[in-house]
Design an enzyme around this catalytic site. Structure first.
Site, PDB file in Angstrom:
ATOM      1  N   SER A  70       0.806  -1.242   0.000  1.00 42.70           N
ATOM      2  CA  SER A  70       0.000   0.000   0.000  1.00 42.70           C
ATOM      3  C   SER A  70       0.829   1.277   0.000  1.00 42.70           C
ATOM      4  CB  SER A  70      -0.959   0.047   1.199  1.00 42.70           C
ATOM      5  OG  SER A  70      -1.797  -1.044   1.185  1.00 42.70           O
TER       6      SER A  70
ATOM      7  N   ILE B 107       0.607   4.257  -8.404  1.00 40.56           N
ATOM      8  CA  ILE B 107       0.559   5.707  -8.662  1.00 40.56           C
ATOM      9  C   ILE B 107       1.948   6.226  -9.050  1.00 40.56           C
ATOM     10  CG2 ILE B 107       0.028   7.970  -7.633  1.00 40.56           C
ATOM     11  CD1 ILE B 107      -2.429   6.218  -8.033  1.00 40.56           C
TER      12      ILE B 107
ATOM     13  N   GLU C 164       5.309  -2.967 -13.177  1.00 39.39           N
ATOM     14  CA  GLU C 164       5.145  -2.891 -11.726  1.00 39.39           C
ATOM     15  C   GLU C 164       5.063  -4.315 -11.195  1.00 39.39           C
ATOM     16  OE1 GLU C 164       1.507  -0.889 -10.561  1.00 39.39           O
ATOM     17  OE2 GLU C 164       1.709  -1.641  -8.526  1.00 39.39           O
TER      18      GLU C 164
ATOM     19  N   ILE D  79       7.628 -14.682  -0.285  1.00 32.37           N
ATOM     20  CA  ILE D  79       8.034 -15.919  -0.971  1.00 32.37           C
ATOM     21  C   ILE D  79       7.497 -15.928  -2.395  1.00 32.37           C
ATOM     22  CG2 ILE D  79       7.633 -18.430  -1.040  1.00 32.37           C
ATOM     23  CD1 ILE D  79       7.819 -18.438   1.991  1.00 32.37           C
ATOM     24  N   GLU D  80       6.230 -15.523  -2.544  1.00 34.17           N
ATOM     25  CA  GLU D  80       5.594 -15.683  -3.849  1.00 34.17           C
ATOM     26  C   GLU D  80       6.112 -14.725  -4.914  1.00 34.17           C
ATOM     27  OE1 GLU D  80       1.520 -15.518  -2.785  1.00 34.17           O
ATOM     28  OE2 GLU D  80       1.538 -13.360  -2.468  1.00 34.17           O
TER      29      GLU D  80
ATOM     30  N   LYS E 201      16.348   2.790   8.332  1.00 33.18           N
ATOM     31  CA  LYS E 201      16.724   1.369   8.465  1.00 33.18           C
ATOM     32  C   LYS E 201      15.808   0.430   7.663  1.00 33.18           C
ATOM     33  CE  LYS E 201      19.654   0.373  11.268  1.00 33.18           C
ATOM     34  NZ  LYS E 201      21.089   0.630  11.033  1.00 33.18           N
TER      35      LYS E 201
ATOM     36  N   CYS F 202     -24.763  -0.919 -14.140  1.00 36.11           N
ATOM     37  CA  CYS F 202     -24.823  -2.385 -14.194  1.00 36.11           C
ATOM     38  C   CYS F 202     -25.896  -2.913 -13.224  1.00 36.11           C
ATOM     39  CB  CYS F 202     -23.450  -2.996 -13.957  1.00 36.11           C
ATOM     40  SG  CYS F 202     -23.273  -4.570 -14.803  1.00 36.11           S
ATOM     41  N   LEU F 203     -25.517  -3.457 -12.067  1.00 33.16           N
ATOM     42  CA  LEU F 203     -26.548  -3.893 -11.119  1.00 33.16           C
ATOM     43  C   LEU F 203     -27.460  -2.717 -10.759  1.00 33.16           C
ATOM     44  CD1 LEU F 203     -27.477  -6.346  -9.333  1.00 33.16           C
ATOM     45  CD2 LEU F 203     -26.194  -5.278  -7.487  1.00 33.16           C
TER      46      LEU F 203
ATOM     47  N   GLU G 154     -31.047 -13.639 -10.945  1.00 32.69           N
ATOM     48  CA  GLU G 154     -29.824 -13.783 -10.145  1.00 32.69           C
ATOM     49  C   GLU G 154     -30.182 -13.869  -8.656  1.00 32.69           C
ATOM     50  OE1 GLU G 154     -27.032 -10.495 -10.432  1.00 32.69           O
ATOM     51  OE2 GLU G 154     -25.590 -11.484  -9.123  1.00 32.69           O
TER      52      GLU G 154
ATOM     53  N   HIS H   8     -20.090  -0.356 -17.910  1.00 32.45           N
ATOM     54  CA  HIS H   8     -19.336   0.347 -16.863  1.00 32.45           C
ATOM     55  C   HIS H   8     -18.635   1.586 -17.427  1.00 32.45           C
ATOM     56  CE1 HIS H   8     -19.668  -2.662 -13.627  1.00 32.45           C
ATOM     57  NE2 HIS H   8     -19.832  -3.487 -14.641  1.00 32.45           N
TER      58      HIS H   8
ATOM     59  N   GLU I 148     -17.551   4.112 -15.927  1.00 32.87           N
ATOM     60  CA  GLU I 148     -16.466   4.590 -15.053  1.00 32.87           C
ATOM     61  C   GLU I 148     -15.101   4.101 -15.520  1.00 32.87           C
ATOM     62  OE1 GLU I 148     -18.625   2.236 -14.377  1.00 32.87           O
ATOM     63  OE2 GLU I 148     -17.874   0.708 -12.990  1.00 32.87           O
TER      64      GLU I 148
HETATM   65  N1  GLN Z   1     -24.750  -9.144 -11.031  1.00 31.93           N
HETATM   66  C1  GLN Z   1     -25.183  -8.486 -12.219  1.00 31.93           C
HETATM   67  C2  GLN Z   1     -24.915  -9.335 -13.457  1.00 31.93           C
HETATM   68  O1  GLN Z   1     -24.072 -10.177 -13.464  1.00 31.93           O
HETATM   69  C3  GLN Z   1     -24.561  -7.119 -12.355  1.00 31.93           C
HETATM   70  C4  GLN Z   1     -23.069  -7.162 -12.542  1.00 31.93           C
HETATM   71  C5  GLN Z   1     -22.400  -5.834 -12.281  1.00 31.93           C
HETATM   72  O2  GLN Z   1     -22.971  -4.940 -11.650  1.00 31.93           O
HETATM   73  N2  GLN Z   1     -21.169  -5.709 -12.737  1.00 31.93           N
HETATM   74  O3  GLN Z   1     -25.533  -9.130 -14.459  1.00 31.93           O
END
Ligand code: GLN
Length: 548
Positions: free
Chosen positions: A14, A19, A140, A148-149, A189, A381-382, A405, A507, A509
Site C-alpha cells: 500500500s 501511482i 510494476e 516468498i511468492e 533502516k 450495471c446492477l 440472479e 461500466h 467509469e
Molecule cells: N450481477 C449483475 C450481473 O451479473 C450485475 C453485474 C455488475 O454490476 N457488474 O448481471
C-alpha cells in the site's frame, strides 16, 4: 527497441507503486515518449475476476475483456491509453501457460522447474509489450520484496538486468521512510533492509523512491544513498499528496523522469507538456460549487471497491468546477422508513454495480426515492438492473418482479440470464466482458450526453434486461435508449419525464480519464448542480425572488 523500467516495493504494501509507476509514465509520455505500463501480480488466481472486493478491491476490465488489477485503471486514467490482456500477468497465468506446454510435450522430456521454465515465461511476458513499438515499458511488480511468492518475479528482473544492455533496463524501488514521533526522526533502516534483501536476490535498484510524511533532509538522502549504493540524486522524496493527481508534478520536481532518461541514455525528448493536466488540477483544487452525491453499494467501507467510480467523479467534478462530496450509503441499511432521512442531503444518487442479493432491497428503495422525487439518478450495471426492477414493481404493478440472479423463481423475470450464459458453468473469465457497440436512440438523454449515435462501452455482467417486457416498460415511460445493434440487448434505460434518470448495463467509469472525463459522469454532476441550485433557491425564497 523498447527500454524497460521495473518498479518494486519494499517494507510494506500500500505504498502506492501503481501511482508512482503511472506518474513516472505520465512524465515520460509528456516528454514525447510512447509508454505503457504492465502489472505482474504474484498470486495464483489466473486473474482477479474471481476475487471479491474485500480481497482485492475493484476488478478493472480492459477494452479487450481482461479482468485485471485496479492499478490498470490508474494507468489508463493517467496516460489516457487503453491497456490490454497483456498488461496484467499473474503467477496463475504464468503457471497455466507452462503447465499447458508441459502437457503438450513442449519441454521434450526435461524436468520443468521454477528456474528456468517459470522465469523464462515471466521474462517472455515482461518483454511482450516491448515488441509493440513502445519506447518504454514500465513493469510494476506486485507485492513486497521478501515475499516468498514474488521471488520468481524478482529473479526474472535479475536475469533481465543481466541480459539486457545496461542502458535498456532500470529498477526503481519504492520504500517507506517512517517518522518516529518519540525519536522525532525519519528512519532509514527499513529502507536499508529492503534494499539489502533485494541485493541478496541479485537485483540492484538504480533509484529509490521514499514514501514519507516529512520532507527528506539532505542528510537523510545522503544516508540512504550511501547505504543503499545509489547516487544521491537517485533518492527521491514521495511525500503524502492531497490527491493522487499531484504525484506526477511532485515527481517532476524531484526529477524522477530526468534521472530515468539519463540512466536509460535517452537523448531525444522534449520539455514536458502537462498543460491539460495542470488545468485539470487547478479546477480540482479551486471548485466554485459543491454537490453531495450518494453512492449506494454494499462495499462502501472499502475505498478500493468502487475505485473507478470515485475517480470518474473527480474527473467530472473538475470539469464542472464543482467539488463532489461522495456520501457513502450502505445499501443493506436503507429501508422505506429511513430512506427520506438518508437521502435528505443528497443532490444526486448513484447505485453501484454488484453481485448477489445482499443489500438489494435497500438499492430498490433508494431508486424509488430518486424516481419519485426527481433526484438525479445514475445506475451502473446492477444499479441499472435495480432501476428496472423498481419500475416493474411500482409502475407496471408486477409484484415480486426480480432478477433471476436473486430470485430464480420470480413470476416476472424482468432481468434474466443472457442466453449465451445459460450453458456456462466455469466462473473465471466467462462473463460478458470488454467493449461492445451500443446504438443510441435519437433525441434521448443518452444522445444529448454522448452527442453521437454509435458508442462503445465496457461490460462485466451475466444478466440483462429481459426484452419480452420492453414494450410494457416503454408504454409506461421507461425507455431503452441504447441497444446493442447485433443482439438488441438493452444497454441504456432512461425515464424521459424525469430531470435526470439513466441506467447503463455497462461500466462507463472504466473509460473516464483525466483528459477525457466520461460524458455521463459529466452530465450527472451537472444535473446534481442544477438540483442543488433549485433546492437552495427553495430553501432561500429571497434568493428565489431575486432570481426571478
Ligand atoms: N450481477 C449483475 C450481473 O451479473 C450485475 C453485474 C455488475 O454490476 N457488474 O448481471
Amino acid at each position: 527497441m523498447a527500454k524497460y523500467i521495473f518498479v518494486t516495493g519494499g517494507v510494506t504494501s500500500s505504498l502506492g507503486k501503481g501511482i508512482i509507476s503511472a506518474s513516472l509514465a505520465k512524465l515520460l509520455q509528456a516528454r514525447g515518449l510512447t509508454v505503457t505500463i504492465q502489472k505482474f501480480d504474484p498470486y495464483i488466481n489466473v486473474d482477479p475476476g474471481t476475487l471479491n472486493p474485500y480481497e482485492h478491491g475493484e476488478c478493472f476490465v480492459t477494452e479487450d475483456g481482461a479482468e485485471t488489477d485496479l492499478d490498470l485503471g490508474h494507468y489508463e486514467r493517467f496516460l489516457n491509453i487503453f491497456t490490454t490482456q497483456a498488461n496484467n500477468v499473474t503467477t496463475g497465468k504464468i503457471y497455466q501457460t507452462v503447465i499447458n506446454k508441459e502437457r503438450e510435450g513442449a519441454y521434450l522430456g526435461k524436468t520443468v522447474q521454477v528456474i528456468p521454465h517459470i522465469t523464462d515465461e515471466i521474462k517472455r511476458r515482461m518483454k511482450l509489450l516491448g515488441n509493440n513499438g513502445y519506447d518504454i515499458v514500465i513493469t510494476e511488480i506486485g507485492g513486497t520484496v521478501g515475499d516468498i511468492e514474488s521471488l520468481p518475479f524478482i529473479e526474472a528482473v535479475r536475469q533481465l538486468q543481466w541480459e539486457l544492455p545496461d542502458e535498456d533496463c532500470l529498477v526503481v524501488h519504492l520504500t517507506l521512510v517512517p517518522y518516529l514521533k518519540a525519536a522525532k526522526e525519519l528512519k532509514t533502516k527499513p529502507t536499508q533492509h529492503s534494499v539489502k534483501l533485494m541485493s541478496e536476490n541479485g537485483v540492484h535498484p538504480d533509484i529509490i523512491v521514499c514514501r514519507t510524511e516529512r520532507p527528506l533532509s539532505p542528510e537523510i538522502r545522503r544516508k540512504i544513498a550511501l547505504f543503499c549504493n545509489v547516487k544521491q540524486e537517485a533518492v527521491i522524496e514521495a511525500a503524502d499528496a492531497p490527491t493522487i493527481y499531484e504525484v506526477p508534478l511532485a515527481m517532476m520536481r524531484e526529477k524522477l523522469d530526468v534521472i530515468c532518461l539519463k540512466k536509460l541514455n535517452i537523448t531525444q525528448f522534449k520539455e514536458p507538456d502537462l498543460t491539460a493536466w495542470k488545468e485539470f488540477l487547478d479546477k480540482l483544487k479551486y471548485p466554485k460549487s459543491k454537490v453531495n452525491i450518494g453512492l449506494i453499494g454494499k462495499y462502501i467501507e472499502l475505498q478500493d471497491a468502487y475505485k473507478s467510480i470515485l475517480e470518474a467523479f473527480v474527473h467530472a467534478g473538475a470539469i464542472n468546477e464543482c467539488k463532489v462530496e461522495v456520501i457513502n450509503i450502505h445499501s443493506e441499511f436503507i429501508t422505506p422508513e429511513n430512506v427520506e432521512e438518508k437521502m435528505a442531503s443528497l443532490d444526486a444518487l448513484l447505485v453501484a454495480p454488484g453481485f448477489g442479493h445482499r443489500g438489494i432491497d435497500g438499492k430498490i428503495t433508494a431508486v424509488k426515492y430518486a424516481r419519485e422525487r426527481g433526484l438525479p439518478f445514475f445506475g451502473i450495471c446492477l444499479g441499472m438492473q435495480m432501476a428496472v426492477i423498481e419500475f416493474a414493481r411500482n409502475i407496471l404493478g408486477l409484484a415480486n418482479a426480480h432478477s433471476t440472479e436473486m430470485n430464480p423463481d420470480t413470476p416476472y423475470p424482468v432481468i434474466d440470464l443472457m442466453e449465451e450464459q445459460k450453458k456456462i458453468t466455469d466462473k473465471g473469465g466467462t462473463m460478458r466482458l470488454g467493449s461492445y457497440d451500443c446504438e443510441i436512440l435519437p433525441n434521448s438523454l443518452a444522445s444529448k450526453i454522448y452527442g453521437k449515435e454509435g458508442i462503445t462501452e465496457r461490460h462485466r455482467h451475466r444478466w440483462e434486461f429481459n426484452n419480452s417486457y420492453l414494450a410494457d416498460f416503454e408504454k409506461a415511460g421507461m425507455v431503452a435508449s441504447g441497444k446493442n445493434p447485433e443482439s438488441t440487448l438493452v444497454e441504456i434505460i432512461e425515464i424521459p419525464g424525469h430531470p435526470f434518470f439513466i441506467g447503463v448495463q455497462y461500466h462507463p467509469e472504466l473509460k473516464s480519464t483525466v483528459e477525457n472525463p466520461h460524458p455521463i459522469f459529466v452530465h450527472f454532476i451537472k444535473a446534481a448542480k442544477e438540483y442543488a441550485e433549485k433546492k437552495n433557491a427553495v430553501k432561500n425564497p429571497l434568493l428565489q425572488s431575486e432570481m426571478i
